[in-house]
Design a protein around this motif. Structure first.
Motif, PDB file in Angstrom:
ATOM      1  N   MET A  38       0.825  -1.209   0.000  1.00  0.00           N
ATOM      2  CA  MET A  38       0.000   0.000   0.000  1.00  0.00           C
ATOM      3  C   MET A  38       0.858   1.258   0.000  1.00  0.00           C
ATOM      4  O   MET A  38       0.461   2.287  -0.557  1.00  0.00           O
ATOM      5  CB  MET A  38      -0.971   0.001   1.177  1.00  0.00           C
ATOM      6  N   GLY A  39       2.039   1.203   0.595  1.00  0.00           N
ATOM      7  CA  GLY A  39       2.961   2.339   0.529  1.00  0.00           C
ATOM      8  C   GLY A  39       3.322   2.655  -0.916  1.00  0.00           C
ATOM      9  O   GLY A  39       3.337   3.821  -1.331  1.00  0.00           O
ATOM     10  N   ALA A  40       3.582   1.611  -1.694  1.00  0.00           N
ATOM     11  CA  ALA A  40       3.894   1.797  -3.115  1.00  0.00           C
ATOM     12  C   ALA A  40       2.668   2.291  -3.882  1.00  0.00           C
ATOM     13  O   ALA A  40       2.771   3.172  -4.749  1.00  0.00           O
ATOM     14  CB  ALA A  40       4.412   0.494  -3.716  1.00  0.00           C
ATOM     15  N   VAL A  41       1.494   1.755  -3.558  1.00  0.00           N
ATOM     16  CA  VAL A  41       0.247   2.197  -4.200  1.00  0.00           C
ATOM     17  C   VAL A  41       0.023   3.687  -3.918  1.00  0.00           C
ATOM     18  O   VAL A  41      -0.291   4.459  -4.822  1.00  0.00           O
ATOM     19  CB  VAL A  41      -0.958   1.363  -3.709  1.00  0.00           C
ATOM     20  N   TYR A  46      -0.083   9.307  -5.400  1.00  0.00           N
ATOM     21  CA  TYR A  46       0.367  10.687  -5.185  1.00  0.00           C
ATOM     22  C   TYR A  46       0.781  11.328  -6.506  1.00  0.00           C
ATOM     23  O   TYR A  46       0.426  12.477  -6.778  1.00  0.00           O
ATOM     24  CB  TYR A  46       1.531  10.720  -4.192  1.00  0.00           C
ATOM     25  N   GLU A  47       1.531  10.589  -7.317  1.00  0.00           N
ATOM     26  CA  GLU A  47       1.991  11.121  -8.600  1.00  0.00           C
ATOM     27  C   GLU A  47       0.809  11.488  -9.500  1.00  0.00           C
ATOM     28  O   GLU A  47       0.848  12.488 -10.201  1.00  0.00           O
ATOM     29  CB  GLU A  47       2.902  10.114  -9.306  1.00  0.00           C
ATOM     30  N   LEU A  97       0.368  13.944   3.204  1.00  0.00           N
ATOM     31  CA  LEU A  97       1.259  12.979   3.848  1.00  0.00           C
ATOM     32  C   LEU A  97       2.601  12.888   3.122  1.00  0.00           C
ATOM     33  O   LEU A  97       3.660  12.976   3.749  1.00  0.00           O
ATOM     34  CB  LEU A  97       0.602  11.597   3.896  1.00  0.00           C
ATOM     35  N   ILE A  98       2.565  12.731   1.816  1.00  0.00           N
ATOM     36  CA  ILE A  98       3.804  12.583   1.036  1.00  0.00           C
ATOM     37  C   ILE A  98       4.620  13.871   1.095  1.00  0.00           C
ATOM     38  O   ILE A  98       5.842  13.834   1.274  1.00  0.00           O
ATOM     39  CB  ILE A  98       3.497  12.192  -0.425  1.00  0.00           C
ATOM     40  N   GLU A  99       3.964  15.009   0.965  1.00  0.00           N
ATOM     41  CA  GLU A  99       4.690  16.291   0.989  1.00  0.00           C
ATOM     42  C   GLU A  99       5.320  16.532   2.356  1.00  0.00           C
ATOM     43  O   GLU A  99       6.434  17.031   2.460  1.00  0.00           O
ATOM     44  CB  GLU A  99       3.749  17.437   0.613  1.00  0.00           C
ATOM     45  N   LYS A 100       4.618  16.152   3.416  1.00  0.00           N
ATOM     46  CA  LYS A 100       5.160  16.285   4.775  1.00  0.00           C
ATOM     47  C   LYS A 100       6.415  15.421   4.912  1.00  0.00           C
ATOM     48  O   LYS A 100       7.422  15.870   5.465  1.00  0.00           O
ATOM     49  CB  LYS A 100       4.104  15.869   5.802  1.00  0.00           C
ATOM     50  N   ARG A 101       6.360  14.202   4.403  1.00  0.00           N
ATOM     51  CA  ARG A 101       7.533  13.314   4.466  1.00  0.00           C
ATOM     52  C   ARG A 101       8.681  13.837   3.634  1.00  0.00           C
ATOM     53  O   ARG A 101       9.832  13.745   4.029  1.00  0.00           O
ATOM     54  CB  ARG A 101       7.163  11.902   4.028  1.00  0.00           C
TER      55      ARG A 101
END
Length: 105
Positions: A38-41, A46-47, A97-101
């Motif tokens: 799910m992390g990869a999904v 996100y892209e 979430l992705i931008e925060k990371r």
């Protein structure tokens, strides 16, 4: 398997990405394999979400255990409650979430 669909909202149709299937063999469950997948999904989603007007990632949880798994990832049920519950994760949740990371690195 993913496919782009459109859902009807009060104001009209809006685009979504639907995760068609994700499963981990019973004997392999509990080893974070589903979470890794799910992390990869979510990274792929996100892209898409960062570049297109996509409202959410949706899926159908096949049972109560799967529903709890997806809820831990931030998915929420929608539609008529059932044994195979439809769930969605808003695009903005994934983008945030992705931008925060990314900014934390």
């Amino acid at each position: 398997k993913s496919s782009r669909l459109h859902f009807l909202s009060k104001s009209g149709w809006f685009p979504i990405v639907r995760l068609g299937w994700l499963a981990v063999q019973r004997g392999m469950q509990g080893q974070k394999i589903g979470t890794t997948i799910m992390g990869a999904v979510l990274a792929d989603f996100y892209e898409i979400a960062a570049r297109a007007s996509v409202y959410a990632l949706t899926l159908t949880a096949r049972n109560a255990d799967a529903q709890r798994f997806y809820e831990r990832l931030g998915f929420v049920p929608y539609g008529v409650p059932s044994a195979q519950q439809n769930m969605l994760l808003p695009s903005q949740s994934v983008i945030d979430l992705i931008e925060k990371r990314k900014n934390a690195c």
